[in-house]
Design a protein around this motif. Structure first.
Motif, short mmCIF file in Angstrom:
data_model
loop_
_atom_site.label_atom_id
_atom_site.label_comp_id
_atom_site.label_asym_id
_atom_site.label_seq_id
_atom_site.Cartn_x
_atom_site.Cartn_y
_atom_site.Cartn_z
N VAL A 1 50.56 33.54 36.15
CA VAL A 1 49.55 34.44 34.83
C VAL A 1 49.58 32.74 33.84
O VAL A 1 50.00 32.54 32.29
CB VAL A 1 50.38 35.69 34.29
N ARG A 2 47.77 32.75 33.65
CA ARG A 2 47.73 31.43 32.69
C ARG A 2 46.25 31.96 31.98
O ARG A 2 45.90 31.61 31.79
CB ARG A 2 47.31 30.63 33.31
N VAL A 3 46.31 33.04 31.15
CA VAL A 3 45.39 34.11 30.05
C VAL A 3 44.39 33.39 29.77
O VAL A 3 43.48 33.26 30.30
CB VAL A 3 45.88 34.88 29.09
N LEU B 1 35.89 39.57 26.84
CA LEU B 1 36.62 39.53 26.93
C LEU B 1 37.41 38.80 26.37
O LEU B 1 38.15 38.01 25.51
CB LEU B 1 38.29 40.62 27.59
N ALA B 2 36.46 37.94 27.00
CA ALA B 2 36.79 35.89 27.04
C ALA B 2 36.59 35.61 26.05
O ALA B 2 37.17 34.57 25.53
CB ALA B 2 36.06 35.48 28.52
N ASN B 3 35.25 36.24 25.50
CA ASN B 3 34.94 35.83 23.99
C ASN B 3 35.67 35.83 22.82
O ASN B 3 35.11 35.72 21.86
CB ASN B 3 32.81 35.85 24.41
N LEU C 1 44.71 38.96 36.48
CA LEU C 1 45.59 38.71 35.25
C LEU C 1 45.04 39.81 34.68
O LEU C 1 45.98 40.49 33.74
CB LEU C 1 44.93 37.52 34.00
N MET C 2 44.08 41.28 34.06
CA MET C 2 44.40 41.67 33.09
C MET C 2 44.73 42.86 33.38
O MET C 2 45.19 43.89 33.29
CB MET C 2 42.63 42.12 32.80
N PHE D 1 37.75 46.82 35.10
CA PHE D 1 37.13 45.84 34.22
C PHE D 1 35.92 44.27 34.95
O PHE D 1 35.61 44.95 36.49
CB PHE D 1 38.17 44.45 34.69
N SER D 2 34.43 45.06 34.47
CA SER D 2 32.87 45.22 35.22
C SER D 2 33.40 43.40 34.59
O SER D 2 34.14 43.08 33.54
CB SER D 2 32.38 46.53 34.41
#
Ligand code: SF4
Ligand code: SF4
Length: 372
Positions: free
Chosen positions: A71-73, A47-49, A13-14, A39-40
């Protein structure tokens, strides 16, 4: 190390979002994402937090279902967030508590409350639970203050050690510099953004819940919950000060500071979580991580139980119900303390650290391109 399904999906998604960039004005996640090309696992956890689950990028996205890009961020980042809590948990042996959080909290609460009731009985006789007691020191006739201080001090210390260990693991995993934490500017900017819940506003219009009409309900109830918690903490701190330095014993008069702080705090802890739960139940299912529901509900229930038993104790403290209500309240608070590091509470810690890192990245980027 092999990535979880959630991390793999978040990476996909990112990568799509990084090409699209339509949502870059909505929150901190998209500008932070744009500073990266790949993205590691640590980047995705960061990013999630950083995501506040406002839902705006789901309703704004031209690629959300039924589009084939799917896409469901918000829901995918919520899953990554939930998994990250278990990854950073200390001690690691207790990480599975996050998976069965609802059941674990229910059991721990029941055992804690039973232990306090039995403890009261052991210190006195069974009838002491239902005797009418009044005036300063009446709480400690049921359990000595030093015993209470020892029990709650130990639980508090345990929670602090677990938070520090978790915070260190998170900070290392997201690749942030240790020295950033000592810099006042990113720290203060993060305090401002966290205290105002800046990124829970869907880019300025409000939070999205059940439909495309945003509102500020979640932000309002989140503020009530947070400040309710802080006021209760302040009430306990002032009461400790009174006890040890002024030699004044609880319960205090209604007009006294610990009671005033505790009353407003207790109201916040009841109304805020109930409002959040009601908003959560109405949320569009595609925006929510179904696996986190038990953890979220259990934490909200613990807060309501703590606030409600505290208020009930305040109202009925001069009656024969005081002993039982005190046992219920202390049991609830004890259970809340020891479960804090293994439940939804940790989202505040990791989100705040993510905001510090984000503030640092923005300040560094601004310093490198002063014309921007
Ligand atoms: S969520 Fe959708 S619209 Fe927003 S940046 Fe990603 S792909 Fe683009
Ligand atoms: S849900 Fe809100 S905070 Fe999270 S990434 Fe989307 S717009 Fe940003």
């Amino acid at each position: 190390m092999q990535r979880s399904k959630a991390l793999t999906e978040a990476d996909r998604l990112m990568t799509i979002c990084n090409s699209c960039r339509y949502c870059e004005g909505l929150c901190a996640v998209f500008p932070a994402m744009e500073m990266r090309r790949a993205f590691s696992g640590g980047d995705l956890n960061y990013l999630a937090n950083l995501c506040h689950a406002c839902g705006a990028c789901y309703f704004d996205c031209q690629f959300s279902p039924p589009h084939e890009f799917n896409v469901r961020v918000p829901s995918v980042l919520a899953r990554v967030r939930h998994e990250s809590y278990a990854d950073y948990a200390w001690p690691p042996a207790l990480a599975p508590l996050f998976k069965r959080n609802g059941l674990a909290i229910a059991l721990i609460s029941a055992v804690s409350i039973a232990a306090f009731i039995l403890g009261f009985v052991a210190f006195n006789d069974p009838t002491a639970l239902f005797e009418r007691r009044q005036g300063p020191g009446s709480f400690y006739a049921l359990m000595p203050h030093d015993t209470m201080a020892l029990l709650f001090g130990a639980a508090f210390l345990w929670a602090i050690v677990a938070f520090v260990k978790g915070a260190r693991a998170f900070w290392t995993d997201i690749g942030a510099q240790q020295s950033t934490l000592a810099e006042p500017r990113p720290f203060l900017r993060a305090v401002r953004d966290a205290a105002s819940l800046r990124y829970l506003d869907g880019g300025g219009v409000g939070c999205y819940n059940e439909d495309e009409r945003p509102d500020d309900n979640r932000r309002f109830y989140h503020h009530l919950t947070f400040w309710g918690f802080m006021l209760c903490f302040a009430s306990t701190s002032v009461a400790t000060f009174y006890h040890y330095l002024l030699h004044r014993e609880a319960p205090y008069p209604l007009w006294d500071l610990p009671v005033v702080l505790g009353t407003f705090g207790g109201l916040g802890l009841v109304i805020g979580p109930l409002g959040l739960y009601a908003a959560k139940r109405k949320r569009e299912p595609a925006m929510v991580d179904a696996g986190s529901r038990g953890m979220d509900a259990a934490f909200l229930a613990m807060l309501v139980l703590t606030g409600a038993t505290g208020l009930a104790l305040l109202v009925l403290r001069d009656t024969s119900a005081m002993g039982l209500l005190l046992a219920l309240h202390l049991g609830a608070v004890f259970a809340l303390f020891i479960t804090l590091p293994y439940g939804k509470f940790v989202h505040g810690l990791y989100r705040f650290l993510a905001l510090v890192r984000y503030a640092k990245e923005r300040l560094t980027a601004a310093a490198q391109s002063p014309s921007k």
